[in-house]
Design an enzyme around this catalytic site. Structure first.
Site, PDB file in Angstrom:
ATOM      1  N   HIS A   1       0.802  -1.233   0.000  1.00 55.01           N
ATOM      2  CA  HIS A   1       0.000   0.000   0.000  1.00 55.01           C
ATOM      3  C   HIS A   1       0.828   1.273   0.000  1.00 55.01           C
ATOM      4  CE1 HIS A   1       1.090  -0.092   4.244  1.00 55.01           C
ATOM      5  NE2 HIS A   1       0.760   1.190   4.293  1.00 55.01           N
TER       6      HIS A   1
HETATM    7  C1  UD1 Z   1      -1.681   5.850   5.483  1.00 50.28           C
HETATM    8  C2  UD1 Z   1      -0.329   6.358   5.979  1.00 50.28           C
HETATM    9  C3  UD1 Z   1       0.692   5.236   5.901  1.00 50.28           C
HETATM   10  C4  UD1 Z   1       0.193   3.999   6.635  1.00 50.28           C
HETATM   11  C5  UD1 Z   1      -1.173   3.598   6.134  1.00 50.28           C
HETATM   12  C6  UD1 Z   1      -1.708   2.474   6.960  1.00 50.28           C
HETATM   13  C7  UD1 Z   1       0.244   8.718   5.593  1.00 50.28           C
HETATM   14  C8  UD1 Z   1       1.074   9.655   4.770  1.00 50.28           C
HETATM   15  N1  UD1 Z   1       0.170   7.460   5.146  1.00 50.28           N
HETATM   16  O1  UD1 Z   1      -1.541   5.502   4.114  1.00 50.28           O
HETATM   17  O2  UD1 Z   1       1.890   5.658   6.513  1.00 50.28           O
HETATM   18  O3  UD1 Z   1       1.106   2.958   6.413  1.00 50.28           O
HETATM   19  O4  UD1 Z   1      -2.079   4.726   6.242  1.00 50.28           O
HETATM   20  O5  UD1 Z   1      -2.637   1.692   6.277  1.00 50.28           O
HETATM   21  O6  UD1 Z   1      -0.323   9.122   6.568  1.00 50.28           O
HETATM   22  N2  UD1 Z   1      -8.976   5.030   1.612  1.00 50.28           N
HETATM   23  C9  UD1 Z   1     -10.241   4.502   1.617  1.00 50.28           C
HETATM   24  N3  UD1 Z   1     -10.782   4.203   2.837  1.00 50.28           N
HETATM   25  C10 UD1 Z   1     -10.162   4.409   4.014  1.00 50.28           C
HETATM   26  C11 UD1 Z   1      -8.888   4.952   3.988  1.00 50.28           C
HETATM   27  C12 UD1 Z   1      -8.294   5.269   2.772  1.00 50.28           C
HETATM   28  O7  UD1 Z   1     -10.856   4.304   0.585  1.00 50.28           O
HETATM   29  O8  UD1 Z   1     -10.737   4.098   5.066  1.00 50.28           O
HETATM   30  C13 UD1 Z   1      -8.368   5.350   0.281  1.00 50.28           C
HETATM   31  C14 UD1 Z   1      -8.747   6.737  -0.206  1.00 50.28           C
HETATM   32  O9  UD1 Z   1      -8.831   6.681  -1.592  1.00 50.28           O
HETATM   33  C15 UD1 Z   1      -7.532   7.547   0.178  1.00 50.28           C
HETATM   34  C16 UD1 Z   1      -6.385   6.555  -0.018  1.00 50.28           C
HETATM   35  O10 UD1 Z   1      -6.952   5.303   0.385  1.00 50.28           O
HETATM   36  O11 UD1 Z   1      -7.399   8.687  -0.604  1.00 50.28           O
HETATM   37  C17 UD1 Z   1      -5.156   6.829   0.785  1.00 50.28           C
HETATM   38  O12 UD1 Z   1      -5.478   6.947   2.159  1.00 50.28           O
HETATM   39  P1  UD1 Z   1      -4.504   7.762   3.155  1.00 50.28           P
HETATM   40  O13 UD1 Z   1      -5.016   7.645   4.539  1.00 50.28           O
HETATM   41  O14 UD1 Z   1      -4.253   9.122   2.630  1.00 50.28           O
HETATM   42  O15 UD1 Z   1      -3.133   6.995   3.030  1.00 50.28           O
HETATM   43  P2  UD1 Z   1      -2.812   5.451   3.164  1.00 50.28           P
HETATM   44  O16 UD1 Z   1      -2.325   4.959   1.859  1.00 50.28           O
HETATM   45  O17 UD1 Z   1      -3.924   4.735   3.821  1.00 50.28           O
HETATM   46  N1  UDP Z   2      -3.490  -5.607   9.035  1.00 46.50           N
HETATM   47  C1  UDP Z   2      -4.772  -6.084   9.252  1.00 46.50           C
HETATM   48  N2  UDP Z   2      -5.531  -6.422   8.159  1.00 46.50           N
HETATM   49  C2  UDP Z   2      -5.058  -6.336   6.880  1.00 46.50           C
HETATM   50  C3  UDP Z   2      -3.744  -5.853   6.683  1.00 46.50           C
HETATM   51  C4  UDP Z   2      -2.993  -5.478   7.779  1.00 46.50           C
HETATM   52  O1  UDP Z   2      -5.213  -6.202  10.386  1.00 46.50           O
HETATM   53  O2  UDP Z   2      -5.804  -6.674   5.953  1.00 46.50           O
HETATM   54  C5  UDP Z   2      -2.708  -5.168  10.203  1.00 46.50           C
HETATM   55  C6  UDP Z   2      -1.330  -5.786  10.373  1.00 46.50           C
HETATM   56  O3  UDP Z   2      -1.396  -6.944  11.184  1.00 46.50           O
HETATM   57  C7  UDP Z   2      -0.531  -4.691  11.049  1.00 46.50           C
HETATM   58  C8  UDP Z   2      -1.182  -3.413  10.525  1.00 46.50           C
HETATM   59  O4  UDP Z   2      -2.451  -3.782  10.010  1.00 46.50           O
HETATM   60  O5  UDP Z   2      -0.696  -4.690  12.450  1.00 46.50           O
HETATM   61  C9  UDP Z   2      -0.313  -2.821   9.453  1.00 46.50           C
HETATM   62  O6  UDP Z   2      -1.004  -1.824   8.810  1.00 46.50           O
HETATM   63  P1  UDP Z   2      -0.542  -1.221   7.419  1.00 46.50           P
HETATM   64  O7  UDP Z   2       0.286  -2.210   6.698  1.00 46.50           O
HETATM   65  O8  UDP Z   2      -1.762  -0.683   6.779  1.00 46.50           O
HETATM   66  O9  UDP Z   2       0.321   0.044   7.873  1.00 46.50           O
HETATM   67  P2  UDP Z   2       1.860   0.254   8.260  1.00 46.50           P
HETATM   68  O10 UDP Z   2       2.209  -0.651   9.375  1.00 46.50           O
HETATM   69  O11 UDP Z   2       2.670   0.008   7.036  1.00 46.50           O
HETATM   70  O12 UDP Z   2       1.899   1.687   8.631  1.00 46.50           O
END
Ligand code: UD1
Ligand code: UDP
Length: 363
Positions: free
Chosen positions: A203
């Site tokens: 992601h």
């Molecule tokens: C964010 C964090 C990243 C973290 C990740 C965990 C930042 C810069 N990035 O990335 O460090 O590893 O969360 O998963 O803060 N979206 C949905 N539904 C949701 C959330 C997001 O559809 O509930 C989609 C939307 O299109 C959104 C895109 O995902 O624009 C990105 O979401 P965003 O929270 O900006 O960043 P992540 O990629 O989730």
């Molecule tokens: N995780 C989860 N369901 C999923 C994918 C990840 O519960 O489908 C959990 C995973 O065990 C870990 C956390 O989400 O604890 C990691 O989140 P993510 O990879 O989104 O973010 P990051 O750690 O890279 O910030």
């Protein structure tokens, strides 16, 4: 009444703050729990509150913003209001997301001390928004809870002004507290088409927002020597759709795409997998928990968790198709035992953090 404010905004923050919320309650420390809504879908937010048996947040926000800057700004404005209303003794944030930086800035502007959980991680990769967020937050914080001595050394090198404590990472606490429940309750294995599989997630913005890297990942999964189970992050699904790759990947026989999973289901899949292929931060740590112990291929150019590499759990394999496929082959053949202990602590990080907070504010 003095309270400790715990702020979460995304999936991994809920997971890693859960042991702290629990320890605060156990010690009867008044807590204000805030979800500032960076993640808002049920399966990226509320599902985790339920799986981890957390109280409902006292304050919840949902962000309506389309750029990272606007997202950060909206959270600052929201947090400023919540902080004015509640005047907590301290604000705890966890990790490196935009929510973390925004909450830390808002607290700093209201002169409320910030405690940064998971302080001191460095990828030294300034393409990543997370690297900026974590550096800025560390320099705004009064209390820095570093998971490892290496993280502590990073903070000392940068001369942060807050006080540093090495505590371990609360994600190990979360695995220890939840895997037994997961193994009792989760039914996810009934839905998995394969007996043996690699578990994949991807992601990171620098990966999935780059069409060529996204395409490489899908090609790797398509030709992987072991079937792939892939719970897909909404960001990745959106990018696959935009690049017209989503329908193709769904048709692959050896790849099972799933929606983002709850924590209990995900723990069970990690435990059952042959190996993990991921660009996630938290998953690199969880794979080292004694009850999981899996090899991890990190599909990135860098990691801010070098401890997982040095102890033999993780390998940073980059984003080249042939390199990743070769690494999958090697990992499947490996016979070397992984260590019995995690470099990220022994599951007592939350207790240690709460003890420090108690001494500072409630003694
Ligand atoms: C964010 C964090 C990243 C973290 C990740 C965990 C930042 C810069 N990035 O990335 O460090 O590893 O969360 O998963 O803060 N979206 C949905 N539904 C949701 C959330 C997001 O559809 O509930 C989609 C939307 O299109 C959104 C895109 O995902 O624009 C990105 O979401 P965003 O929270 O900006 O960043 P992540 O990629 O989730
Ligand atoms: N995780 C989860 N369901 C999923 C994918 C990840 O519960 O489908 C959990 C995973 O065990 C870990 C956390 O989400 O604890 C990691 O989140 P993510 O990879 O989104 O973010 P990051 O750690 O890279 O910030």
């Amino acid at each position: 009444m003095k309270t400790v404010m715990v702020v979460v905004g995304t999936r991994p923050e809920i997971i890693k703050m859960a042991p702290i919320v629990r320890a605060l309650r156990k010690n009867k420390i008044p807590t204000t729990f805030v979800h500032c809504g960076q993640h808002y879908d049920y399966n990226m937010s509320q599902q985790f509150i339920e799986d981890l048996e957390l109280p409902s947040p006292d304050y919840t926000y949902k962000i309506r913003a389309y750029s990272p800057g606007a997202q950060t700004a909206q959270i600052i404005l929201y947090m400023d209001k919540v902080l004015k209303e509640t005047a907590p003794a301290v604000v705890l944030v966890e990790g490196d997301t935009n929510s973390v930086l925004a909450a830390a800035v808002a607290a700093n502007k209201r002169e409320v001390p910030v405690g940064h959980v998971e302080a001191g991680l460095r990828s030294f990769d300034l393409r990543m928004p997370e690297e900026h967020n974590r550096r800025l937050t560390d320099h705004l914080s009064t209390f820095l809870f570093a998971p490892t001595e290496r993280a502590e050394a990073n903070l000392k090198r940068e001369s942060v002004w807050g006080k540093i404590y090495v505590t371990g990472n609360t994600v190990i606490d979360a695995v220890i507290q939840h895997l037994p429940i997961a193994e009792r309750k989760s039914e996810i294995l009934k839905k998995i088409r394969f007996e043996k599989f690699a578990l994949a997630t991807a992601h990171r913005a620098e990966n999935v927002d780059a069409e060529a890297v996204l395409k490489t990942f899908m090609e790797v999964f398509a030709s992987s020597p072991v079937p792939v189970v892939y719970p897909m992050h909404p960001r990745t699904k959106k990018r696959l759709r935009q690049n017209k790759m989503y329908a193709q990947i769904r048709k692959l026989e050896n790849v099972q795409i799933l929606p983002p999973l709850g924590y209990l289901d995900f723990l069970v899949l990690m435990k059952k997998s042959e190996l993990i292929i991921t660009d996630s931060g938290g998953i690199q740590e969880e794979a080292t928990a004694p009850s999981i112990r899996k090899p991890v291929l990190v599909i990135r150019l860098s990691t801010e968790r070098p401890e997982a590499v040095e102890t033999g759990f993780a390998k940073v394999v980059g984003t080249d198709k042939h390199e990743i496929l070769a690494a999958i082959g090697t990992a499947l053949k490996r016979r070397k035992e992984l260590p019995q202990t995690s470099p990220f602590g022994d599951g007592t990080a939350a207790e240690k953090i709460v003890e420090i907070i108690q001494k500072e504010f409630f003694a």
